[in-house]
Every structure is written in structure tokens, then in C-alpha cells.
Motif scaffolding. Structure first.
Motif, PDB file in Angstrom:
ATOM      1  N   MET A  62       0.687  -1.307  -0.076  1.00 35.60           N
ATOM      2  CA  MET A  62       0.130  -0.212   0.086  1.00 35.60           C
ATOM      3  C   MET A  62       0.529   1.050   0.409  1.00 35.60           C
ATOM      4  O   MET A  62       0.622   2.281  -0.513  1.00 35.60           O
ATOM      5  N   TYR A  86       1.483   1.803  -3.697  1.00 36.75           N
ATOM      6  CA  TYR A  86       0.575   2.340  -4.597  1.00 36.75           C
ATOM      7  C   TYR A  86       0.844   3.809  -3.932  1.00 36.75           C
ATOM      8  O   TYR A  86      -0.077   4.457  -5.073  1.00 36.75           O
ATOM      9  N   TYR A  95      -5.718   5.824  -4.703  1.00 36.53           N
ATOM     10  CA  TYR A  95      -5.631   5.327  -3.610  1.00 36.53           C
ATOM     11  C   TYR A  95      -6.299   4.422  -2.452  1.00 36.53           C
ATOM     12  O   TYR A  95      -6.190   3.336  -1.731  1.00 36.53           O
ATOM     13  N   ARG A 136      -7.185   0.700  -0.636  1.00 38.92           N
ATOM     14  CA  ARG A 136      -7.208   0.767   0.216  1.00 38.92           C
ATOM     15  C   ARG A 136      -8.386   0.131   1.054  1.00 38.92           C
ATOM     16  O   ARG A 136      -7.949  -0.973   1.840  1.00 38.92           O
ATOM     17  N   GLU A 152      -8.336  -3.911   2.191  1.00 42.28           N
ATOM     18  CA  GLU A 152      -8.377  -4.117   3.846  1.00 42.28           C
ATOM     19  C   GLU A 152      -9.025  -4.975   4.653  1.00 42.28           C
ATOM     20  O   GLU A 152      -8.632  -5.906   5.331  1.00 42.28           O
TER      21      GLU A 152
END
Length: 253
Positions: free
Chosen positions: A188, A191, A228, A232, A236
């Protein structure tokens, strides 16, 4: 037609005043290629660029212009050589010229009133690749595993040594920090760095739609970051189904 940003950045980085830059623009020297081919030698710089202008007598400004001409000429010569060899004139991953990079970062900081910390700032090679893709309006695909920040790029190859006896010392690559490590959170981070690269490289205005008159930002940092954050947010929940280092998780991500 205004002077292209790369030429303006190169002139500013070499110490030319805005008066000198505006004068060079007024004589229709607008691109890197034009600037490099305006004269054949450094001795011609003062007369060719500033003939009849008070700047011709300002030694500091003439000297700065000569330095800029030499730097720009070297860039154009490399491009010509690569073209003659049948190669692309630009290496996509080649770092940007310092003047161009500093201009991009200054423009970004001025617009957003924010400076990226080193662990979130895209490495020079990544920024160069993204910017060239934007200029060609043909962004290229890039594996996120190759994304690096300035911090991790500068630390690449660092090694840790641990002495375990009088005769044995272990040497280990330092790959457990930041985005070079494996795992969901490290991915992440990569990213996020990519989104920042888009925001910095795309921080310039363009006319839209084609043929129109409205000026828009090529890539808003907020828009890049929203993609982004959405990614995420959606990924998650997978952590509840897979461990962070599970291959299945990374297949989904």
C-alpha cells in the motif's frame, strides 16, 4: 506560444534572471532544441541572444546563459545519439535533469502548500518515467513492485553486519524497511508513492477539451490520492480472510 517548461526550468536553475528568460522567450527561442541550436559555440552566446540589449554587457548573466547552453546542448546531443542508434530519444526510467525535477517539486509545493517527506516522495527514476508518459499522453504500465521512494532508493544496497563470533560476521541486505519489504502495508505504501508521483508529475495546466480554451490541471494530486484511498478501503477487508504475507492476498491486491 510560450516557452516550454523544461527550457524555462533549465534557465532558472543556471541562474538566469526573469528579465533574461523573458527576453529569450521574446526572440522566439522556446524549446530545448532551439536553445541548443541557436548558436554553434559559447563565444556566440552574448551576441546571438542579447544583441542590442543591456543584458549583453552583464557578464554574470552572459556566463549563466553559457552554462545553460552547455547543459542543454549536452541533453540534445545525447538524444541525437540515441536516435541515430535506433533507440528512443529518452530512457523512460532516466532521472530528470535536476532543474526539471526541482521545478516540478516547487510547482507542486506552491500549489498544494505541502512538501512530501522522503519516504513518500517518488524516486527520481519513477518521477522521470511518469512525467515522460504524461508528456506523450501515453502513460506506460509499471509493476508496483518496482516503485521506490527517494528514501528507499538512496538506501538501496545498504548492508548490515552482525558479528556473531571472533571469526564469523554475517552481512545482511537491509530490505526490511519501507516499501522494499513484503506484506500488504508495504504494498500500500508503494501505491501511495505512485499516487504522489502522479500528483507531482501532473502538476501543470493543459487545455481541455482539445480545441477549447479552458485550462485544467493534468492530474490533481487529490484525485490520484482518492483512487489510492479507495483501493486501500476495498482491499483492507481481505486481511480478515488472509494473512498479510499470504500469496492469495497479493493476488487479490
Amino acid at each position: 506560444m510560450p516557452m516550454e517548461a523544461d527550457l524555462r526550468a533549465a534557465l532558472m536553475a543556471n541562474g538566469l534572471s526573469m528579465t533574461a528568460i523573458d527576453h529569450i522567450e521574446s526572440i522566439q527561442c522556446l524549446t530545448l532544441k532551439q536553445f541548443a541550436n541557436w548558436v554553434d559555440s559559447r563565444a556566440e552566446v552574448a551576441k546571438s541572444f542579447y544583441a542590442g540589449n543591456p543584458l549583453e554587457k552583464q557578464l554574470a548573466m552572459v556566463s549563466a546563459t553559457k552554462m545553460a547552453w552547455r547543459e542543454v546542448s549536452a541533453v540534445i546531443e545525447r538524444q541525437i545519439k540515441r536516435s541515430a542508434e535506433g533507440l528512443d530519444t529518452d530512457l523512460l526510467d532516466e532521472p530528470l535533469a535536476d532543474s526539471t525535477r526541482k521545478n516540478l517539486e516547487a510547482t507542486f509545493a506552491a500549489r498544494y502548500k505541502w512538501s512530501l517527506e522522503l519516504r513518500l516522495k517518488p524516486a527520481d527514476t519513477l518521477l522521470g518515467r511518469i512525467k515522460r508518459g504524461f508528456e506523450r499522453q501515453a502513460p506506460s504500465l509499471l509493476s508496483v513492485s518496482r516503485v521506490r521512494s527517494v528514501y528507499s532508493f538512496n538506501r538501496a544496497g545498504e548492508k548490515k553486519k552482525q558479528r556473531i563470533s571472533d571469526t564469523i560476521t554475517l552481512t545482511m541486505e537491509d530490505d526490511q524497511a519501507g516499501e522494499s519489504a513484503e506484506g500488504y502495508r508495504a504494498r500500500m505504501l508503494q501505491y501511495e508513492i505512485m499516487a504522489n508521483a502522479w500528483g507531482v508529475a501532473g502538476c501543470y495546466e493543459m487545455t481541455w477539451p482539445v480545441g477549447g480554451t479552458d485550462k485544467v490541471l493534468y492530474c490533481h494530486w487529490q484525485n490520484a490520492m482518492s483512487h489510492y484511498r479507495l483501493f486501500r478501503e476495498k482491499s483492507e477487508p481481505l486481511l480478515d480472510r488472509f494473512t498479510e504475507h499470504c500469496p492469495a492476498l497479493h493476488a487479490h491486491v
